[in-house]
Design a protein around this motif. Structure first.
Motif, PDB file in Angstrom:
ATOM      1  N   GLN A  22       0.823  -1.211   0.000  1.00 35.40           N
ATOM      2  CA  GLN A  22       0.000   0.000   0.000  1.00 35.40           C
ATOM      3  C   GLN A  22       0.859   1.264   0.000  1.00 35.40           C
ATOM      4  O   GLN A  22       0.575   2.224  -0.720  1.00 35.40           O
ATOM      5  CB  GLN A  22      -0.958   0.000   1.207  1.00 35.40           C
ATOM      6  N   LEU A  23       1.911   1.252   0.810  1.00 34.98           N
ATOM      7  CA  LEU A  23       2.817   2.407   0.857  1.00 34.98           C
ATOM      8  C   LEU A  23       3.488   2.616  -0.495  1.00 34.98           C
ATOM      9  O   LEU A  23       3.589   3.747  -0.993  1.00 34.98           O
ATOM     10  CB  LEU A  23       3.893   2.193   1.926  1.00 34.98           C
TER      11      LEU A  23
ATOM     12  N   LYS B  40       2.426   1.733  -3.441  1.00 40.01           N
ATOM     13  CA  LYS B  40       1.447   2.236  -4.410  1.00 40.01           C
ATOM     14  C   LYS B  40       1.246   3.745  -4.244  1.00 40.01           C
ATOM     15  O   LYS B  40       1.212   4.498  -5.206  1.00 40.01           O
ATOM     16  CB  LYS B  40       0.102   1.533  -4.190  1.00 40.01           C
ATOM     17  N   ARG B  41       1.125   4.139  -2.982  1.00 40.75           N
ATOM     18  CA  ARG B  41       0.812   5.536  -2.689  1.00 40.75           C
ATOM     19  C   ARG B  41       2.006   6.456  -2.975  1.00 40.75           C
ATOM     20  O   ARG B  41       1.840   7.581  -3.411  1.00 40.75           O
ATOM     21  CB  ARG B  41       0.425   5.647  -1.212  1.00 40.75           C
ATOM     22  N   GLU B  42       3.224   5.950  -2.715  1.00 38.41           N
ATOM     23  CA  GLU B  42       4.396   6.831  -2.758  1.00 38.41           C
ATOM     24  C   GLU B  42       5.203   6.734  -4.051  1.00 38.41           C
ATOM     25  O   GLU B  42       6.149   7.494  -4.241  1.00 38.41           O
ATOM     26  CB  GLU B  42       5.307   6.516  -1.551  1.00 38.41           C
TER      27      GLU B  42
ATOM     28  N   THR C 137       5.659  10.035  -6.129  1.00 30.69           N
ATOM     29  CA  THR C 137       6.512  11.015  -5.461  1.00 30.69           C
ATOM     30  C   THR C 137       7.972  10.570  -5.464  1.00 30.69           C
ATOM     31  O   THR C 137       8.889  11.366  -5.684  1.00 30.69           O
ATOM     32  CB  THR C 137       6.053  11.201  -3.999  1.00 30.69           C
TER      33      THR C 137
ATOM     34  N   GLN D 216       4.688  14.445   2.649  1.00 26.36           N
ATOM     35  CA  GLN D 216       4.089  13.974   3.900  1.00 26.36           C
ATOM     36  C   GLN D 216       3.823  15.141   4.850  1.00 26.36           C
ATOM     37  O   GLN D 216       2.801  15.198   5.511  1.00 26.36           O
ATOM     38  CB  GLN D 216       4.997  12.917   4.555  1.00 26.36           C
TER      39      GLN D 216
ATOM     40  N   SER E 286       0.808  17.130   3.522  1.00 25.65           N
ATOM     41  CA  SER E 286      -0.490  16.480   3.721  1.00 25.65           C
ATOM     42  C   SER E 286      -0.875  16.509   5.202  1.00 25.65           C
ATOM     43  O   SER E 286      -2.047  16.437   5.551  1.00 25.65           O
ATOM     44  CB  SER E 286      -0.469  15.047   3.170  1.00 25.65           C
TER      45      SER E 286
END
Lengths: 352, 352
Positions: free
Chosen positions: A204-205, A207-209, A212, A346, A349
C-alpha cells in the motif's frame, strides 16, 4: 594526495580486507588502474602493499598507499571491532570518502563491520530509515536484478521498503543503465492482498508513494519471477533477501557441480562436454559474481561498496569500477532528493 | 463401499480437481490401482468419471465412484467456496476420511480450498496451533527435503515453528524412510543468534523442546544449505517457504530452458546433446515434481494431500501412493503423541 582543487578521481580500497588480501586486492587495483584509468588509494599495511606492488609493473599508475596497521578480521563482532579499531583499514578508506579525497570506498572484508564503519564514518543520508545492501542477482538470459535488502536488516517495518525501492531503483538506473527500472515487491502471490503483514502494508505504501519517489512500481512478484528477470529491483526484508541470494548461489553451485560430475562420467560425456565448452562458458560467465564486482551499501551518505569475501583480482577490479560509477553518477544525491520529496509531501499532507 | 469390518484400504480422490481433471485424475487412479493395488474412491461427477473410465481397461480394479456435482474452481475464494459448496468434490473426499471409509484424501484443485475444507471437515489434531503444508524439495544429488511451512501460514508466531518441525520430522521418517531426520531452522546465518526476531525465538524453543518432541534439531541452516540437502526438514514460516520453493522452481526452469536453447543452438551442440541425453534425463527426473506426487497438509486430523494444480496422471498416481502411506503409517497419531508429550511437560513445569 591530490592537492589540486578538482574533485577527487580516486577511489579508496581496503587493501587488507577479504580472504585473498592483500595479493588479490592490490592486483585488482592495478587492473582497475590499467584498464579503466582509475586512481586507487591502497589503504593498509604499507610494507605488505609495497611487497605486492613490487611483483607487478605499476609504472604510471596512480596507486598511492595510505598506511594503517589495524585490520578488522572476518570473525570479529562488527560494531565492537569498528569502535575499538579507530584506524582499521576499512575505516580509513571511508574517511577518505568523508574528507572528499575519494569518490567512494570498497572493502572485501567483514561485511557487517563495513556497514558499521560506513554508518559511523559517513552517516546516513538524511531521511533514510535503514541503509540496506543491494545484492546483484544475475539473470540467466542476460542482465541482472538487484535484491534489496540482502541482509543488513533482518527485521523491517513496512515503511523501510519504499525506501529500499527508491535506493535500488536509482542504483539500477545509474549503474546498470536501466531506464525506469521495474520495482517488484517480493510476495507469495501476485495479487495485491498477498503477503505477510509487513508486505501487505508495504504494498500500500509503495502504491501511494511511487509517483513522489519517482519509481516504477509494478506490484508483487513471486519467487519464480526473480530468475527470469521479472523485476529489475526486488524489494524484500534482509532476512528474505539473504535466503534468496544464498539459496540461488547454492542451487547454482549444486547444479554446476552435478553437471561437472555428469560431463566427466564417461568418455562419451567428456567429448560432448568439449563440444559444449564455449556455450557452457558463456552461461557460467553470466552467473559469476566476480563480473559484477560488489554490492552497494545504499542509504549511506557516500559511495560504499561491499565486495565478496572470496573476491579475486577481477572482482576487486570490477568493484572499483562500480564504486567510481556510484560516486560519479550522484546516486547518493538522487536518493536524498527522492526522500526529500517524499518528506515534503508527507509534511504538506499533515498540515492540510 | 466396503461392508466388511476391516479397516478401509481405499483412498479418496477429488476426481474433479486440477487443470487436467478428470482425464488425468481418473487415469492416475487407474495407474495407482493397477501398479500399487490401491482402491480409490473417485469423487465427482459420475457421468464424466464414467466416460473417462470407459477409455481404459479397468477390469478388476477397485475404483468406486462417489457422485457429487459441486466443484470448487481454481479462482474461487477458498473459505467462501468451502462454506457455500457443502458437497464440493474435495469436501466429499475428505468426508470419506472423516467417516473412516478412506485412509486419506487427495486433491489437485484449489489448494487454499483444500486446506479450508480439511480444517472444516477433519479439524486439527488436538494441540496443533496451525496446520502447515510441507513442500517437497528435490536434492540434486538424490533424495528430498521437506520445507515446512510452504505457504499455509504467512505470519507465524515463534511457537508454531517447533510444531512444524515435529510434523515434518514424522512425515519424513514415515513416508521417506529417513531415520531421525535432521531438522534445520532456516536463517541468515548458522550461528545461534542469527535470524529475525521470530527465528531467534524459535531457535530457543526448538533447542529446549527437541528432546520432548523427539526431533533431531541440528540448529540454523542457510539458504545455500537447502539444495545440498543440509537438512531433511527445513523449518520456516509460510512466506519464506513459498519464496524458497517458487524461486527454486523458477531457477530450475530458467536453467533448463537456457540449457535447451544452448543444446539446440548449433549442429555441434545438438550432437553433444544427443550424447548427453541419458545423463540429462537422469537429472531432470530427479527434479520432476510428478515423481513426488503431492505435498502433505500436516496438523490436520487425517491424511490430506495437496497435489500440484498441473498434475498429470503420474503425479496423481504418486500422490495416491503417498496418501495411502500417510494413512497407514500413523503420521497423524504420531504428531498427536508428540504434542501431547510437549503439553504434559509444559503443564508439569507450570505446576512445579
Amino acid at each position: 594526495m591530490s592537492s589540486s582543487g578538482k574533485a577527487p578521481v580516486r577511489v579508496a580500497l581496503d587493501a587488507m580486507g577479504g580472504d585473498n588480501a592483500p595479493a588479490e586486492t592490490v592486483l585488482g587495483a592495478i587492473l582497475a588502474a590499467r584498464e579503466y584509468g582509475i586512481g586507487v588509494y591502497l589503504v593498509g599495511h604499507e610494507d605488505k602493499i609495497r611487497a605486492e606492488l613490487a611483483k607487478h609493473d605499476v609504472a604510471g599508475l596512480d596507486l598511492p598507499i595510505v598506511h594503517t596497521d589495524e585490520i578488522i578480521e572476518m570473525h570479529e563482532h562488527p560494531a565492537t571491532a569498528v569502535r575499538r579499531k579507530k584506524n582499521a583499514s576499512m575505516t580509513v578508506a571511508l574517511q577518505l570518502v568523508r574528507d572528499g579525497k575519494a569518490l567512494g570506498a570498497v572493502s572485501a572484508g567483514n561485511s557487517g563491520a563495513m556497514m558499521a564503519a560506513s554508518l559511523f564514518t559517513l552517516k546516513r543520508i538524511p531521511g533514510v530509515e535503514r541503509p540496506a545492501l543491494g545484492g546483484i542477482f544475475p539473470i540467466l538470459k542476460g542482465g541482472v536484478s538487484l535484491i534489496i535488502d540482502m541482509g543488513a536488516n533482518t527485521d523491517c517495518k513496512p515503511d523501510y521498503l519504499p525506501q529500499f525501492a527508491l535506493m535500488g531503483s536509482i542504483y539500477m538506473e545509474r549503474i546498470f543503465n536501466i531506464p525506469s527500472p521495474r520495482v517488484g515487491l517480493l510476495a507469495n502471490g501476485e495479487e495485491e492482498g498477498k503477503g505477510n503483514q509487513q508486505v501487505i502494508e508495504a504494498h500500500q505504501l509503495l502504491k501511494r508513494e511511487a509517483q513522489t519517489l519517482g519509481i516504477n512500481f509494478i506490484g508483487n512478484i513471486e519467487g519464480r519471477d526473480i530468475p527470469i528477470g521479472g523485476a529489475d529491483v526486488v524489494v524484500c526484508d534482509g532476512f528474505v533477501g539473504n535466503v534468496v541470494l544464498k539459496l540461488s548461489e547454492g542451487l547454482g553451485e549444486a547444479l554446476s557441480g552435478m553437471l561437472r560430475t555428469e560431463l566427466t562420467s564417461s568418455w562419451k560425456n567428456k567429448i560432448a562436454a568439449l563440444m559444449l565448452r564455449p556455450s557452457l562458458r558463456q552461461i557460467f560467465k553470466r552467473i559469476d559474481y566476480a563480473e559484477y564486482g560488489g554490492v552497494p551499501l545504499l542509504g549511506i551518505n557516500g559511495a560504499a561498496i561491499v565486495a565478496h569475501g572470496r573476491s579475486n583480482a577481477k572482482a576487486i577490479k570490477n568493484a572499483l569500477r562500480v564504486t567510481k560509477q556510484t560516486g560519479e553518477t550522484g546516486v547518493v544525491d538522487a536518493i536524498a532528493e527522492g526522500l526529500a520529496r517524499l518528506n515534503a509531501e508527507q509534511e504538506s499532507s499533515k498540515t492540510k
